[in-house]
Design a protein around this motif. Structure first.
Motif, PDB file in Angstrom:
ATOM      1  N   SER A 134      44.191  40.529  44.698  1.00 55.73           N
ATOM      2  CA  SER A 134      42.916  41.224  44.479  1.00 55.73           C
ATOM      3  C   SER A 134      41.842  40.648  45.380  1.00 55.73           C
ATOM      4  N   ALA A 135      41.852  39.344  45.508  1.00 54.93           N
ATOM      5  CA  ALA A 135      40.849  38.716  46.374  1.00 54.93           C
ATOM      6  C   ALA A 135      41.049  39.136  47.823  1.00 54.93           C
ATOM      7  N   ILE A 136      42.318  39.256  48.219  1.00 53.74           N
ATOM      8  CA  ILE A 136      42.603  39.699  49.598  1.00 53.74           C
ATOM      9  C   ILE A 136      41.933  41.029  49.865  1.00 53.74           C
ATOM     10  N   LYS A 137      42.040  41.937  48.888  1.00 51.06           N
ATOM     11  CA  LYS A 137      41.426  43.249  49.083  1.00 51.06           C
ATOM     12  C   LYS A 137      39.931  43.130  49.267  1.00 51.06           C
ATOM     13  N   VAL A 138      39.279  42.334  48.384  1.00 52.21           N
ATOM     14  CA  VAL A 138      37.818  42.218  48.462  1.00 52.21           C
ATOM     15  C   VAL A 138      37.413  41.673  49.822  1.00 52.21           C
TER      16      VAL A 138
END
Lengths: 332, 544
Positions: free
Chosen positions: B333-337
């Motif tokens: 999820s952090a990668i996406k952000v």
């Protein structure tokens, strides 16, 4: 085409709405089942107290009281499923220490314990032998006494009935040892008993596959202690649990099987588990993955969860393969 | 420009040679019509759920009884949860926007199983109607909370749990079949040249979502059937007196319900991945990582369910393992952000309403995600479990995340669906009001939770009164903003300025067909030779 669809959904709606406003099923059975457990407990005590008259009645291990090491709260054996309040402390009776006068007959499960070398017994030929040397294969140990008028016969007859039905090869892949905890038993008596049981198997069993041991009080106490097998002498007889213990080739206790009615499957499973240290896949080993030991019911049960999990994962894998190999749908 | 397309028949119009009318909609196998029907259902139930939330907050404005009694309050939060989760959030983006745009974005005419698609909609409708039935019959709607924990739901409550769980069972099948449809469609119906790495990321997110729907939802189905069996047959699976275990229910329930939150959020993330490049006029940063992270979230998110059960009495080993895995699932999820924010860097930013909602998503989802780490760390979870901290957390991720993703999708795609543009200024004002109201409503919950305010409580100690008051006022602001937003969107859909095919200058395939789309998506099958965020030569087609 459409009318049946609409009718179907109307039916679903109608059927599902009205009759299902029920309150949950009355669980008043709960109180009754707790009572049963208490009654059973009381019954136990009474039986124990009457040790002298009922001396030869050996208690199934799971019905006994006492400080069980790994006892499970659900105290029913495979035969009679007596429901009880299975929360610990409800139906399970915890006694601080056994009454001095009440006979002790219980199993203190010592799974993982390794039977040490140097416990000497006489086999049925009168020869002194270290028990461990007989246990270099997966072994079934049946603690009995050879003048037992009652349940030890049933236990060993059960073994005799089951062994021919097992797919494992006796003496090559497993051994059986009947060891007497009565220090007054003699090798002659042992040999006599052995003759009977081998005969019961139509003499179609290698004699070294099933040994009948007798020994001194010291050896007996030591071995039974290692097995966690507790029994009490009552005059000439004993009050003792009815069970067999399965050990691995390294002498490690792997399984306790209770009662006197063995399924060939359960015993094969236990021996296969015991052999697990060895190299080599066998079909039995794969099957053993699908079955797991149910401590509550004290038998092997098909681990439906595991099997179903594999089926689902396999199905998903197949679906994914079909989809990715399928390629584009040809346009009409 | 825009007026050229007026004469073409859109999918809303009656197809020549058919009788038209309501049966051509409710039995339609056209993915666009099915998507529209889902859209209306979802928006309708969203309003219902919103009203329930409004009433809950009204009751909580001050300690003690305000407008309802305890039983009614329990019913209110149960219904709010059930309606919002099963009737709004889970179907929202996949069933509405996914249905309409997935086939178009990959250059297909329809999904793989159009009749199954229609059947899924009928299952949705039936489940919704059954849930409504549970409101008005028997002993009233369930008061168990949306999680239906045993033994209360199986042994004690006499409310309409039976009907409600059957409704959930039926809704589950709607979800499963939709997921199956999408996965198959993506594998089999992509146009020539539309490779896996040329698909819009919205499609990737629907792909990952589809797998979760197929694999996890059946577990919910069987779990609710077991509740039913407990209540009606007294089976005893969850009853210790009969050898069962209530914790088994929790495991089974969360085994679905945790992946369910990924069913909710992944499509919203897909929308944001589609929106941000268009309004930054730049190719997205790290396409493959975003696609990969969607699949990773789906996989890892199926392994963390017991982080809802840290205080249930599980072994320490289990707690440790699930806590660790929860931290692992935060990584994709952090990668996406990070990738979204990197896409904005050196982009040519166009600040239209879809972009505003997308930015709000990134902020609110990040807040929600960070509070999730506090909940995922077992030690701190002990303190905040079952408090308002949890309520704040999941509203930040579901409402702040998925909700704003949904609003962004609406503002992005309504001009395509309806061929008309809403008032942009009003949309931005609504966005601000909603954003402010949202934070005023939910941020105090995070604080109150830390201070010990338990969740699902009808009454509370005076020390929390101030926080609750602020929160309720926030709910009014939020609702005002939501009504403004919906009003603007609906008015725009019917009375707004007419639009051409590409008002935002998007590069994916849906922007190359007329607005609204015609019955048959493509005149000739498109051949794809560029990526979905390749804006070279793509012009905005401003509305009249």
């Amino acid at each position: 085409m459409r009318m049946p669809i609409v009718a179907f959904w109307v039916l679903i709606l109608v059927v599902s709405s009205s009759p299902l406003q029920a309150a949950p099923v009355d669980h008043s059975g709960h109180a009754a089942s707790m009572q049963t457990a208490e009654q059973t407990a009381g019954h136990d005590h009474m039986q124990m107290g009457n040790g002298t008259t009922n001396a030869t009645h050996s208690m199934p291990a799971d019905m006994a009281n006492g400080d069980h090491g790994a006892v499970t709260p659900g105290q029913h054996d495979a035969e009679h499923m007596v429901p009880d309040g299975s929360a610990p402390g409800l139906g399970g009776h915890v006694h601080k220490e056994p009454d001095a006068s009440a006979p002790v007959a219980s199993i203190d499960e010592k799974l993982g314990n390794i039977i040490p070398q140097g416990i000497m017994f006489k086999d049925e030929t009168g020869q002194m032998v270290d028990v461990r040397t007989l246990m270099d294969k997966p072994t079934i140990i049946a603690p009995v006494y050879f003048s037992c008028p009652n349940v030890c016969n049933i236990l060993q007859s059960s073994i005799a009935r089951v062994l021919p039905q097992m797919s494992l090869k006796p003496d090559a892949e497993y051994r059986v040892i009947s060891v007497s905890f009565d220090e007054t038993d003699t090798p002659e008596l042992a040999a006599h008993r052995k003759k009977n049981y081998i005969a019961a198997m139509h003499n179609d069993f290698p004699p070294t596959g099933w040994r009948f041991l007798t020994g001194s009080k010291e050896s007996i106490d030591r071995l039974m202690d290692e097995l966690g097998y507790r029994f009490t002498r009552v005059d000439k007889d004993f009050v003792h649990p009815v069970a067999i213990i399965v050990t691995s080739p390294e002498g490690k206790i792997v399984r306790y099987l209770y009662g006197n009615n063995f399924l060939p499957f359960d015993t094969t499973m236990a021996l296969t588990e015991a052999a697990e240290g060895k190299v080599g896949i066998s079909l039995k080993r794969i099957v053993s993955y699908c079955f797991s030991y149910d401590p509550q019911g004290r038998r092997y049960a098909l681990d439906i969860m595991r099997v179903a999990g594999f089926v689902v994962l396999f199905g998903v894998g197949v679906l994914f393969l079909i989809l990715s190999r399928g390629g584009r749908k040809p346009r009409k | 420009m825009a007026s050229e397309h007026q004469s073409a028949l859109s999918f809303f119009d009656r197809q020549p040679g058919t009788s038209g009318g309501i049966t051509s909609w409710i039995f339609s196998t056209d993915h666009k019509r099915i998507g529209i029907m889902y859209l209306w259902g979802i928006m309708g139930f969203f309003i219902v759920g919103m009203l329930l939330g409004f009433l809950i907050r009204l009751e909580l404005i001050a300690p003690g009884r305000d407008i309802m009694d305890q039983q009614t309050y329990n019913v209110m939060f149960t219904l709010h949860g059930v309606i919002m989760i099963f009737l709004v959030v889970i179907p929202s983006i996949p069933a509405a926007f996914g249905n309409i745009f997935l086939p178009i974005q990959i250059g297909a005419e329809d999904v793989s199983f159009p009749r199954l698609n229609n059947f899924s909609w009928w299952l949705y409708l039936t489940g919704a109607l059954l849930a409504l039935v549970s409101l008005f019959t028997g002993n009233g709607p369930p008061d168990t909370g949306w999680t239906f924990y045993v033994p209360f739901s199986s042994n004690v409550t006499t409310t309409n749990v039976n009907v409600a769980v059957i409704a959930v069972f039926i809704l589950g099948f709607s979800s499963i079949l939709t997921g199956l449809n999408f996965v198959t469609t993506l594998h089999r119906l992509r146009a020539p040249g539309m490779t896996w790495t040329r698909m819009p990321l919205f499609c990737w997110s629907l792909y990952a979502t589809g797998w979760i729907q197929i694999l996890a939802t059946p577990v919910l189905g069987i779990t609710v059937l077991l509740i039913f069996a407990e209540r009606v047959l007294g089976v005893g699976l969850f009853d210790p007196a009969k050898g069962g275990d209530p914790i088994l229910y929790q495991h089974l329930f969360w085994l679905y319900s945790h992946p369910a939150v990924y069913i909710m959020i992944l499509p919203a993330m897909g929308v944001i991945s589609d929106v941000i490049p268009v309004f930054a006029r730049r190719d997205i940063f790290g396409y493959k990582m975003i696609a990969f992270s969607s699949v990773m979230i789906a996989f890892a998110g199926s392994l963390v369910w017991a982080h809802h059960m840290f205080t249930s009495g599980m072994s320490d080993t289990a707690v440790l393992v699930f806590s660790f895995l929860t931290f692992v699932v935060a990584i994709p999820s952090a990668i996406k952000v990070f990738n979204w924010v990197s896409t904005l860097y050196k982009g040519s930013i166009y600040t239209d309403p879809p972009f505003w909602y997308a930015l709000a998503f990134i902020f609110l989802f990040s807040v929600g995600g960070l509070t999730g780490l506090i909940l995922g760390a077992a030690g701190t979870d002990i303190h905040v479990h079952d408090t308002y901290f949890v309520v704040g957390h999941f509203h930040y991720v579901i409402f702040g995340g998925l909700g704003f993703g949904l609003f962004s999708a609406m503002h992005y795609w309504f001009p395509k669906i309806f061929g008309r543009m809403y008032n942009s200024r009003m949309a931005k004002i609504s966005c601000v009001i909603i954003f402010v109201g949202f934070n005023v409503l939910y941020f105090p919950m995070l604080i109150m939770g830390m201070q010990g305010m338990p969740r699902r409580y009808y009454d509370y100690l005076p020390q929390y009164a101030f926080g609750h008051l602020i929160s309720t006022i926030g709910s009014w602001i939020l609702i005002a903003g939501l009504l403004l937003m919906f009003g603007n969107l609906i008015r725009g859909a019917f009375k707004g300025k007419k639009c051409g095919s590409n008002p935002w200058g998007g590069a994916s395939l849906e922007w190359q067909i007329p607005s609204p789309p015609p019955h048959h998506n493509f005149v000739t099958e498109p051949v794809v030779d560029r990526g979905p965020y390749d804006f070279r030569g793509v012009e905005r087609d401003e509305c009249d």
